[in-house]
Design a protein around this motif. Structure first.
Motif, PDB file in Angstrom:
ATOM      1  N   GLU A 156     -13.151 -87.343 -20.168  1.00 14.28           N
ATOM      2  CA  GLU A 156     -14.011 -86.514 -19.326  1.00 14.28           C
ATOM      3  C   GLU A 156     -13.514 -86.607 -17.894  1.00 14.28           C
ATOM      4  N   HIS A 197     -16.031 -81.902 -16.729  1.00 18.88           N
ATOM      5  CA  HIS A 197     -15.293 -81.120 -17.719  1.00 18.88           C
ATOM      6  C   HIS A 197     -14.949 -82.034 -18.875  1.00 18.88           C
ATOM      7  N   ARG A 257      -7.742 -80.506 -13.677  1.00 17.81           N
ATOM      8  CA  ARG A 257      -9.158 -80.219 -13.412  1.00 17.81           C
ATOM      9  C   ARG A 257      -9.737 -80.878 -12.161  1.00 17.81           C
ATOM     10  N   LEU A 289     -12.987 -79.805  -9.396  1.00 19.59           N
ATOM     11  CA  LEU A 289     -14.280 -80.455  -9.571  1.00 19.59           C
ATOM     12  C   LEU A 289     -14.720 -81.173  -8.297  1.00 19.59           C
TER      13      LEU A 289
END
Length: 346
Positions: A12, A30, A54, A58
């Motif tokens: 994660e 995510h 990601r 974020l």
């Protein structure tokens, strides 16, 4: 004192902002479940690469939702371990860069400390000291929590963690990845009592666990040509054995410590049958029972942000907190190596 935190210990990618006065200001996550599903488990290299893709977006999302600029932060926390070393390094590097650019303290947080303190994100919080049952894919621990950084492991699994046992048993039953939630789902239609599995290590004193034999017992009980009802009954028998075993050990630990509060954290803490069984135990013994909300049972940055904020808020002068500002990651990190905020290790 708003603190931004990053969590990238496994599969994660998560970022959150916690403020001591206003509470949790934002959290973004995510999940890589779909990425790893085709392999039936987490592939470390793919996990690290996806974190890289990601994490920056974020960070921006979490700051935007909190209504803050990086210059308004008072610290940056990150999960330093335990976990997959490549994945940990992604979060650590981004956190270090942000902290250096803004001249902020860099706070290395133990992943398990985050889980232990996750109930502090809720309106009703336990008071120290309390007993914690930490149950996840990688850990099964009974911990005496006397304060921030003051942890004593009372019992642990000698082999499989309980979440690992859930996933492996689910795989034997032909359930998709991640198996634990799927097993719990089909167990709802399982008939109790058809399969009676052992409650491992409950017939001897002590607080340690063992789940590998239970997994083997399920494998030996699967009938030839098992249908959906067979699988549901097996799942129910397995889940009953696990939750009763955990409850028995929790009751023993409460008796030994005399504590008046029980915290349940980690991904398996979201299991509804476990919650119901421990609620019965807590009512029987007259102790408080505390769970994080389900989204904060699994890996998340909100718990890391709280732990980072708590450590920063309790820190002493700079010379009493040599861990701040030092980039540090480790795949293995005994929980009992931690010390309270401001503890001078030099």
């Amino acid at each position: 004192m708003p603190v931004l935190a990053l969590e990238t210990s496994c599969d994660e990618t998560a970022v959150a902002v916690y403020d001591g006065e206003r509470g949790l200001l934002s959290h973004a996550l995510h999940s890589q479940v779909r990425l790893h599903a085709q392999y039936g488990g987490v592939v470390p290299e793919l996990a690290s690469r996806d974190h890289v893709r990601r994490v920056n977006a974020l960070v921006r999302q979490a700051l935007d939702h909190a209504g803050l600029k990086p210059s308004q932060l008072t610290g940056v926390a990150y999960t330093a371990g335990p976990g997959l070393i490549g994945a940990l390094m992604v979060g650590a590097s981004v956190a270090a860069g942000l902290a250096l650019a803004q001249g902020l303290p860099l706070i290395a947080v133990h992943h398990m400390e985050g889980h232990l303190l996750a109930p502090m994100l809720e309106p009703e919080r336990p008071a120290f000291p309390f007993l914690a049952l930490l149950v996840s894919g990688g850990h099964t621990l009974l911990v005496s929590v006397e304060g921030i950084g003051e942890y004593r492991v009372l019992g642990e699994s000698l082999d499989d963690a309980v979440g690992e046992a859930f996933d492996k048993t689910a795989k034997m039953l032909g359930l998709p990845y991640p198996g634990g939630p799927h097993l719990a789902r089909i167990a709802e239609s399982g008939r109790p009592g058809r399969f009676k599995f052992p409650r491992p290590m409950t017939d001897r004193p002590g607080l340690d666990f063992s789940f590998s034999g239970l997994k083997t017992a399920v494998a030996n009980a699967i009938p030839a040509g098992a249908d959906d009802q067979d699988r549901a009954d097996l799942a129910r028998g397995f889940e009953d054995a696990v939750t009763e075993t955990l409850a028995i050990k929790c009751e023993r630990a409460l008796e030994q410590t005399g504590y008046r509060a029980l915290v349940v954290a980690g991904g398996v803490g979201a299991n509804q049958r476990l919650r119901a069984r421990l609620a019965t135990l807590a009512a029987k013994r007259g102790v408080g029972l505390f769970f994080p909300r389900p989204e904060f049972c699994t890996d998340n940055a909100a718990m890391i942000a709280y732990a980072g904020w708590a450590r920063l808020a309790g820190a002493g002068p700079a010379d009493a907190r040599p861990e701040y500002g030092r980039l540090f990651t480790t795949p293995r990190w005994p929980l009992e190596d931690l010390r309270p905020p401001g503890y001078n290790r030099q």
